[in-house]
Design an enzyme around this catalytic site. Structure first.
Site, mmCIF file in Angstrom:
data_model
loop_
_atom_site.group_PDB
_atom_site.id
_atom_site.type_symbol
_atom_site.label_atom_id
_atom_site.label_comp_id
_atom_site.label_asym_id
_atom_site.label_seq_id
_atom_site.Cartn_x
_atom_site.Cartn_y
_atom_site.Cartn_z
ATOM 1 N N ASP A 151 0.839 -1.200 0.000
ATOM 2 C CA ASP A 151 0.000 0.000 0.000
ATOM 3 C C ASP A 151 0.871 1.246 0.000
ATOM 4 O O ASP A 151 1.798 1.342 0.805
ATOM 5 C CB ASP A 151 -0.800 0.017 1.319
ATOM 6 C CG ASP A 151 -2.270 0.228 1.131
ATOM 7 O OD1 ASP A 151 -2.693 0.521 0.005
ATOM 8 O OD2 ASP A 151 -2.999 0.081 2.128
ATOM 9 N N GLU B 154 -5.074 4.630 -3.359
ATOM 10 C CA GLU B 154 -6.482 4.965 -3.163
ATOM 11 C C GLU B 154 -6.890 6.084 -4.113
ATOM 12 O O GLU B 154 -6.126 7.030 -4.314
ATOM 13 C CB GLU B 154 -6.717 5.424 -1.713
ATOM 14 C CG GLU B 154 -6.532 4.325 -0.700
ATOM 15 C CD GLU B 154 -6.907 4.736 0.726
ATOM 16 O OE1 GLU B 154 -7.524 5.811 0.909
ATOM 17 O OE2 GLU B 154 -6.581 3.962 1.639
ATOM 18 N N GLU C 219 -14.089 -0.736 -1.362
ATOM 19 C CA GLU C 219 -14.355 -0.795 0.085
ATOM 20 C C GLU C 219 -15.635 -0.047 0.475
ATOM 21 O O GLU C 219 -15.928 1.034 -0.050
ATOM 22 C CB GLU C 219 -13.160 -0.175 0.835
ATOM 23 C CG GLU C 219 -13.354 -0.185 2.356
ATOM 24 C CD GLU C 219 -12.075 0.023 3.149
ATOM 25 O OE1 GLU C 219 -10.993 0.171 2.556
ATOM 26 O OE2 GLU C 219 -12.172 0.020 4.390
HETATM 27 O O1 KIV Z 1 -4.793 -0.940 4.475
HETATM 28 C C1 KIV Z 1 -5.545 -1.916 4.285
HETATM 29 O O2 KIV Z 1 -5.519 -2.902 5.033
HETATM 30 C C2 KIV Z 1 -6.460 -1.854 3.159
HETATM 31 C C3 KIV Z 1 -7.594 -2.811 3.177
HETATM 32 C C4 KIV Z 1 -8.680 -2.205 4.004
HETATM 33 C C5 KIV Z 1 -8.063 -3.159 1.831
HETATM 34 O O3 KIV Z 1 -6.338 -1.015 2.314
#
Ligand code: KIV
Length: 261
Positions: free
Chosen positions: A81, A112, A179
């Site tokens: 991420d 995102e 989400e």
């Molecule tokens: O940071 C995370 O764990 C996520 C999930 C909610 C998909 O982005």
């Protein structure tokens, strides 16, 4: 067998995909080969670092945890991420995503945002960085929106989410996390694109599911989102083991004769 972007794309309309988060090698090793992908989510800022939201997670932390997960899960497709503020423009996004790719063996990154982030998805994918999108409820908007707000509640918002999904698919994202949306929105969005839609709180009519490991194993007990299914009472099991350990130390039954040199 480790998934590839090709096998992930082929799964759409054939089988459901399973994603779980992980933040360390210990748990990643247990998940390795059991799921299609592991997401090193910036949710680690909450369940691992004890913060209120994901916003203060740093790139350095994400790289550290992604390396730990890569060390534990050698047979699973791993996604890192990109934390808040690291992809605010094309140059910054490219510089930071290249850093993640150079310093870890992550297979893809996740960002995102919908149509407003399509240019970022495009510059990354054009430079050989595989991108997973994330639309719907965006945890990195927690402060700007004043909390976690479920999306896809009316026709207009569903249409806008479909535009988001199409824009980042066109820009090159091979998969999209969706989400916190009403189930009918999940269904409409999954039908509108060719890439798999992985839901979290998006209902059953999507192409796969993702859960945060500490939620689904019952370790994170500060709050429980409605969509979480708990497969283990992790916190209860750990607390009772600790109580037992303390009792054994205090009453002298630990260590016993097999537990000494
Ligand atoms: O940071 C995370 O764990 C996520 C999930 C909610 C998909 O982005």
């Amino acid at each position: 067998m480790k998934q590839t972007i090709g096998s992930i794309l082929k799964a759409k309309n054939n089988r459901k995909l399973t994603m779980i988060t992980a933040y360390d090698a210990l748990f990643a090793r247990m998940f390795d080969g059991e799921v299609d992908f592991i997401l090193v989510g910036d949710s680690l800022n909450m369940s691992f670092a004890g913060k209120k939201d994901t916003i203060s997670a740093t790139l350095k932390q994400m790289i550290y945890h992604t390396n730990a997960v890569c060390n534990g899960a050698k047979n699973t497709f791993i996604i890192c991420d990109m934390p808040f503020g690291t992809y605010t423009n094309e140059d910054k996004a490219l510089k930071n995503a290249i850093k993640v790719f150079r310093e870890t063996s992550a297979d893809a990154i996740k960002i995102e945002g919908g149509k407003e982030k399509a240019n970022i998805v495009k510059i990354l994918t054009k430079n050989s960085i595989a991108v997973v999108g994330h639309i719907g409820l965006l945890p990195q908007n927690f402060r700007s929106e004043g909390g976690y707000k479920v999306k896809g509640k009316d026709e207009e918002n569903i249409a806008s989410l479909i535009e988001d999904a199409k824009a980042i698919e066109d820009a090159g994202a091979f998969c999209i996390v969706l989400e916190g949306v009403k189930e009918e929105a999940g269904k409409a969005i999954a039908h509108s694109v060719k890439v798999p839609i992985i839901g979290i709180g998006a209902g059953a009519n999507v192409d796969g599911q993702v859960l945060v490991w500490s939620d689904m194993l019952g370790f994170f007990d500060e709050f429980k989102p409605k969509f979480v299914r708990e497969y283990l009472n992790g916190a209860i099991l750990v607390k009772s083991a600790i109580t037992q350990y303390k009792e054994d130390v205090e009453n002298g039954t630990f260590p016993n004769k097999n537990e000494i040199y």
